[in-house]
Design an enzyme around this catalytic site. Sequence first.
Site, mmCIF file in Angstrom:
data_model
loop_
_atom_site.group_PDB
_atom_site.id
_atom_site.type_symbol
_atom_site.label_atom_id
_atom_site.label_comp_id
_atom_site.label_asym_id
_atom_site.label_seq_id
_atom_site.Cartn_x
_atom_site.Cartn_y
_atom_site.Cartn_z
ATOM 1 N N ASP A 167 13.345 53.390 72.446
ATOM 2 C CA ASP A 167 14.065 54.068 71.045
ATOM 3 C C ASP A 167 13.674 55.689 71.628
ATOM 4 O O ASP A 167 13.326 55.650 72.185
ATOM 5 C CB ASP A 167 12.870 53.901 70.014
ATOM 6 C CG ASP A 167 13.701 54.553 68.768
ATOM 7 O OD1 ASP A 167 13.925 53.157 67.727
ATOM 8 O OD2 ASP A 167 13.633 55.030 68.415
ATOM 9 N N ARG B 30 11.334 37.972 57.147
ATOM 10 C CA ARG B 30 11.729 38.810 56.032
ATOM 11 C C ARG B 30 10.912 39.974 56.034
ATOM 12 O O ARG B 30 9.580 39.816 56.905
ATOM 13 C CB ARG B 30 10.819 38.055 55.035
ATOM 14 C CG ARG B 30 12.008 35.990 54.904
ATOM 15 C CD ARG B 30 10.716 35.104 54.085
ATOM 16 N NE ARG B 30 10.128 34.882 55.039
ATOM 17 C CZ ARG B 30 8.532 33.931 54.511
ATOM 18 N NH1 ARG B 30 8.762 33.621 53.309
ATOM 19 N NH2 ARG B 30 8.212 33.329 55.203
ATOM 20 N N CYS C 265 19.358 43.278 53.966
ATOM 21 C CA CYS C 265 20.041 42.297 54.915
ATOM 22 C C CYS C 265 20.524 42.088 53.488
ATOM 23 O O CYS C 265 21.743 42.067 53.969
ATOM 24 C CB CYS C 265 18.838 41.331 55.254
ATOM 25 S SG CYS C 265 17.836 41.689 56.579
#
Length: 434
Positions: free
Chosen positions: A31, A156, A262
């Site tokens: 990252d 989720r 999402c």
Amino acid sequence: MKHIVVIGVGYVGLTTAACLAELGHHVTGVDMDEGKIVLLRQGQIPFIEPELPELVERNVRAGRLNFTTSCQKAMQHADMAFICVGTPPTPSGHADMSQVEEAARQVALAATQPLIVVLKSTTPPGGNAERVAAILASHLSPGINAPLVVNPEFLREGSAVYDTFHPDRAVIGAWDSAAAEEVAALYAPLRCPVLLTDPASAQLTKYASNAFLATKISFINEISRIAERVGANIHAIAQGMGFDERIGAEFLESGLGYGGSCFPKDVLALSAIAEQQGYYSQFLHAVTDINAGQCSLAVEKLGDALGGFHGKAVCVLGLAFKPQTDDVRESPALSVISMLCQQGAVVQAYDPAAISTAQKVLPPHAALEYCADAYAAARGCHAVLIATNWPEFRSLDWSHVHSSMAGKAVMDGRGLLSPDEMRGMGFEYLAFAN
């Protein structure tokens, strides 16, 4: 055991990296955010996700999980590279592919041996996988092959680790069957169904899955509006529907609607995909419109009960878009707060996890105060609005809340409380067709 590089260590990337390390692979997360990498090397994570901090800390300590800002360093021995960067919506609703394309470029430039590139990021069908594959091919050194495999995630927030280790299915789309089989082998210890298909079908499966779940939420909210007009109980209706195995009980909770990173993005993107191909999806637009109207409806109900919001204080319980996370992206709670303040209310808000993230989006001001706990948030208020279904809100001492309030209205935006019990304590209980 594979040497795996994960590009992007947000919700999806970090969960993917930590879980692959737990399965015995050597994983390096990449990252560009140096502050994030420093935290992760110490076994800390920059957001809330149950079970993930322990998983990261354990695998960092065991030496199976490492983090760096250098893609070139990470790629030295890579057998696979997972692209897990964001694809945020553009103003037109299309997915912004710039981060994915840049990640593919960096992976190809840093590759020192043949490898498989796994596209985990949510990307639209219609040429995007082909474009990523072309970027890889054009930047790889001669003699290095890097077939692209599309492998969408179905995680989720709040249960991402559980979902990774207990997947309903793995969907793998590839032009290279051998590469597809190698990616499928990663899922063998998880004993889940594996669907091998083409990249476009894998991409569209992700969008279709999220759009269908969003549809269930909008559908039950549409039914709740009808139920209210005929005097029916939406919770009984949802329960009766849910017993039917063809329908299922999940995602049939009427309330403020869906949010997060999402569902809103993917429904919008699927609409844009259709329009790009010359098809206008009335259905998907209706799903979005119904969802957008739920916050307005809740505020309207509460305003009617209070006789308007000027001079009124409203407690909003919940800021995250769902419990067990600090994510406030597209959170209905923040939409409600903005509406309340615009209509003259003073808002006192509380969330067990998301106050700091909410403050970055909606800084405190004269009409918005963030409180230390739910009781402080409710004290002196004319109404309470439950915007996130944190379990702890159900177990509050509501008699104490009642005695500390200036008014008695409770708008249960998540169907969390018992209407009979709340009315028995003297509250004016409001909900969606309760």
